[in-house]
Design an enzyme around this catalytic site. Structure first.
Site, mmCIF file in Angstrom:
data_model
loop_
_atom_site.group_PDB
_atom_site.id
_atom_site.type_symbol
_atom_site.label_atom_id
_atom_site.label_comp_id
_atom_site.label_asym_id
_atom_site.label_seq_id
_atom_site.Cartn_x
_atom_site.Cartn_y
_atom_site.Cartn_z
ATOM 1 N N GLU A 10 4.312 3.059 1.333
ATOM 2 C CA GLU A 10 4.781 3.042 2.737
ATOM 3 C C GLU A 10 4.107 4.220 3.418
ATOM 4 O OE1 GLU A 10 6.468 0.658 3.795
ATOM 5 O OE2 GLU A 10 7.699 -0.099 2.144
ATOM 6 N N GLU A 67 -2.433 9.014 13.897
ATOM 7 C CA GLU A 67 -1.001 9.316 13.861
ATOM 8 C C GLU A 67 -0.784 10.795 14.168
ATOM 9 O OE1 GLU A 67 1.160 9.264 10.056
ATOM 10 O OE2 GLU A 67 2.628 8.017 11.069
ATOM 11 N N CYS A 115 7.696 7.272 10.912
ATOM 12 C CA CYS A 115 6.463 6.512 10.711
ATOM 13 C C CYS A 115 6.345 5.255 11.578
ATOM 14 C CB CYS A 115 6.358 6.128 9.248
ATOM 15 S SG CYS A 115 7.877 5.374 8.661
ATOM 16 N N LYS A 154 10.733 12.569 -7.000
ATOM 17 C CA LYS A 154 10.099 13.847 -6.644
ATOM 18 C C LYS A 154 10.227 14.056 -5.132
ATOM 19 C CE LYS A 154 6.155 15.077 -5.286
ATOM 20 N NZ LYS A 154 6.621 16.048 -4.286
HETATM 21 P P1 NAD Z 1 2.396 13.584 2.285
HETATM 22 O O1 NAD Z 1 1.683 12.346 1.975
HETATM 23 O O2 NAD Z 1 1.630 14.832 2.375
HETATM 24 O O3 NAD Z 1 3.552 13.857 1.203
HETATM 25 C C1 NAD Z 1 4.511 12.879 0.853
HETATM 26 C C2 NAD Z 1 4.992 13.133 -0.551
HETATM 27 O O4 NAD Z 1 3.939 12.866 -1.464
HETATM 28 C C3 NAD Z 1 5.419 14.567 -0.852
HETATM 29 O O5 NAD Z 1 6.486 14.516 -1.775
HETATM 30 C C4 NAD Z 1 4.170 15.169 -1.486
HETATM 31 O O6 NAD Z 1 4.476 16.265 -2.324
HETATM 32 C C5 NAD Z 1 3.648 13.993 -2.281
HETATM 33 N N1 NAD Z 1 2.205 13.936 -2.506
HETATM 34 C C6 NAD Z 1 1.207 14.276 -1.653
HETATM 35 N N2 NAD Z 1 0.007 13.998 -2.204
HETATM 36 C C7 NAD Z 1 0.251 13.453 -3.430
HETATM 37 C C8 NAD Z 1 -0.575 12.938 -4.468
HETATM 38 N N3 NAD Z 1 -1.904 12.922 -4.374
HETATM 39 N N4 NAD Z 1 0.015 12.442 -5.573
HETATM 40 C C9 NAD Z 1 1.361 12.424 -5.678
HETATM 41 N N5 NAD Z 1 2.202 12.912 -4.733
HETATM 42 C C10 NAD Z 1 1.651 13.408 -3.612
HETATM 43 O O7 NAD Z 1 3.175 13.241 3.619
HETATM 44 P P2 NAD Z 1 4.191 14.134 4.441
HETATM 45 O O8 NAD Z 1 3.419 15.083 5.274
HETATM 46 O O9 NAD Z 1 5.210 14.697 3.530
HETATM 47 O O10 NAD Z 1 4.886 13.000 5.355
HETATM 48 C C11 NAD Z 1 4.388 12.574 6.567
HETATM 49 C C12 NAD Z 1 3.671 11.242 6.441
HETATM 50 O O11 NAD Z 1 4.471 10.256 5.813
HETATM 51 C C13 NAD Z 1 3.298 10.651 7.772
HETATM 52 O O12 NAD Z 1 1.954 10.235 7.767
HETATM 53 C C14 NAD Z 1 4.201 9.439 7.918
HETATM 54 O O13 NAD Z 1 3.765 8.406 8.719
HETATM 55 C C15 NAD Z 1 4.380 9.023 6.529
HETATM 56 N N6 NAD Z 1 5.640 8.296 6.405
HETATM 57 C C16 NAD Z 1 5.607 6.947 6.187
HETATM 58 C C17 NAD Z 1 6.781 6.225 6.089
HETATM 59 C C18 NAD Z 1 6.788 4.757 5.833
HETATM 60 O O14 NAD Z 1 7.794 4.227 5.415
HETATM 61 N N7 NAD Z 1 5.722 4.054 6.054
HETATM 62 C C19 NAD Z 1 7.989 6.879 6.195
HETATM 63 C C20 NAD Z 1 7.994 8.249 6.423
HETATM 64 C C21 NAD Z 1 6.798 8.948 6.504
#
Ligand code: NAD
Length: 481
Positions: free
Chosen positions: A253, A388, A289, A179
């Protein structure tokens, strides 16, 4: 760019969506619409999971193939991805503002390298061993594929982070529902085309771009066996809770607020260290991240470190992500810019000293740009040092001695990345071992396919990459013979 899709890739075919809802990706540099794709709903997720389940349960299918046979298909997929390099670069960088120079390295060459690395592991994969029992007799220990994987990815490195999940899942014989995030959907269609061209059996890889409600439905779907998530800590907690109730294996992650520890002997010549520093602190407009966004500087060289980081941030060309000369592009969404600007305002309120940036760059009226920004005199307990920001904002914090540097580095809810900058790599490694973090570099930082990547504390659970990540996609079965 005007790319229009009206199907999903499910069960090896292009399938019409259940409803007429659409997602309209937008160019982060120009705010122009880039096309449209259908938005997945719960009904579409159900169909994708059913296809993945059927492919997983087929007794002579993908899961039952010899790993070496899967490796051949994985290498064909890597080739099919490489043939689409220009398309991946163009689509990712338009959608999320990643400068094309960064996208060329990390959103095409890097994912296909990960796939080739795991194809190599698949060739050597031993899925069963028979050992003598302690009480006599013999025992077979099997490593079976875990089954159907729900892979949920964010928008910041959509292809690399998909591949962190796809490659070990394919190597071990799992099937997947991927997804993608609504902000980055167009590159997911290129991946689907590559999957189709590589001849991966129908139903092994299914891709449904959708929002968080459909994502939550996927996480809790009764036919999913494992969840692999990358994204925010808030979403990760919700997903972890859902998986906890279901006793469903999950890797998370999440976010970070890592420390870049500058030791008193560090070389601060930007001509020599600028490239490494960029990758470790400001890569992808700060939307990465693992970045070391808390710069820890020895008090006796504090001014020198602040000046070096200020000059470094101010020297980076800001502009349209499609321009090869751009080092800092726009933020991915207007919401993301609001968030970053609210942290800059908070930093000023908290009494930190702005040494460069802090506003929107002149001459870039369209697109969600923010200047690379450095704050000095930052207290590690303040919001801009603890939370962050996910934008091009660095906070320089003074420390007294090595013990103080380690204490400040560890005074964080997060523990994902980090770096130590020093003329003495052995001293750097000794400090690195004392930092409570999942990964850390000495004078460099780049997640390598050969080694585990992931976080501790609020940065997540489990590891991706490296041979170690295979275990998350396998379940162990013991047969007493
Ligand atoms: P987000 O958590 O809002 O969304 C990430 C993904 O999860 C999207 O596909 C979203 O549609 C989905 N999603 C959101 N809530 C969900 C739920 N309750 N159930 C299932 N799916 C859900 O994050 P974002 O704004 O897209 O990305 C930024 C964040 O991601 C930052 O905090 C960053 O640090 C983190 N990040 C972490 C890593 C890592 O490897 N640790 C890598 C990249 C980004």
């Amino acid at each position: 760019m005007d790319l229009r899709y009206d199907t999903f890739f499910i069960g090896g075919a292009w399938v019409r969506p259940a409803t007429g809802r659409t997602i309209t990706p937008v160019d982060a540099s120009t705010e122009a619409p880039l096309g449209s794709v259908p938005e997945g709903t719960e009904a579409d997720i159900d169909r994708a999971v059913a296809a993945a389940r059927a492919a997983s349960d087929d007794p002579s299918g993908w899961a039952a193939w010899e790993p070496a046979r899967r490796a051949e298909v994985m290498e064909r997929l890597a080739d099919a991805i490489d043939r689409r390099s220009d398309g991946f670069v163009e689509r990712v960088s338009a959608q999320n503002g990643m400068p094309v120079a960064v996208a060329r390295q990390l959103e095409t060459g890097y994912p296909s390298a990960i796939l080739r690395f795991y194809a190599g592991l698949a060739r050597e994969l031993s899925v069963s061993d028979t050992r003598p029992g302690f009480f006599g007799g013999s025992i077979e220990v099997r490593k079976a594929p875990v089954g159907v994987v729900a892979a949920i990815v964010p928008w910041n490195f959509p292809q690399a982070l998909t591949m962190f999940k796809l490659a070990p899942a394919l190597a071990t014989g799992c099937t997947l529902v991927i997804k993608p995030s609504p902000e980055t959907v167009l590159d997911a269609y290129l991946l689907a085309e590559a999957v189709a061209e590589a001849g991966i059996p129908a139903g092994v890889v299914n891709i449904v771009p959708a929002g968080r409600e459909a994502g939550a439905h996927l996480v809790s779907h009764p036919d999913v066996d494992k969840v692999a998530f990358t994204g925010s800590t808030a979403a990760g907690r919700a997903i972890g809770e859902a998986c906890g109730r279901l006793l469903r294996p999950v890797t998370l992650e999440l976010g970070g607020k890592s420390a870049a520890i500058v030791l008193d002997d560090a070389d601060l010549d930007l001509g020599r260290i600028g490239e490494g520093l960029f990758g470790a602190t400001l890569l992808n407009n700060g939307q990465t991240c693992f970045l070391g966004t808390r710069v820890l500087a020895p008090r006796r060289r504090y001014t020198e470190v602040v000046d070096a980081f200020t000059a470094f941030a101010a020297s980076l060309p800001v502009g349209d992500a499609a321009d090869p000369a751009t080092r800092i592009g726009p933020l991915a969404t207007p919401r993301q810019r609001e968030r970053v600007e609210s942290y800059i305002a908070k930093g000023l309120d908290e009494g930190a000293r702005l040494t460069t940036g802090g506003g929107r760059p002149a001459g870039l009226e369209r697109g969600w740009f923010v200047q690379p920004t450095v704050f000095a005199d930052v207290d590690n307990r303040s919001a801009i040092a603890q939370e962050e920001i996910f934008g091009p904002v660095l906070a320089v914090i003074a420390y007294d001695d090595e013990d103080d540097a380690v204490r400040i580095a560890n005074d964080s809810d997060f523990g994902l990345g980090g770096t130590v900058w020093t003329a003495d790599p052995a001293r750097g490694a000794a400090i690195a071992r004392r930092v409570r973090t999942g990964t850390i570099g000495v004078n460099r930082y780049i997640p390598d396919p050969a080694a585990p990547f992931g976080g501790v504390k609020s940065s997540g659970l489990g590891r991706e990459l490296g041979p170690e990540a295979l275990a998350a996609y396998q379940q162990t079965q013991t047969i007493y013979l």
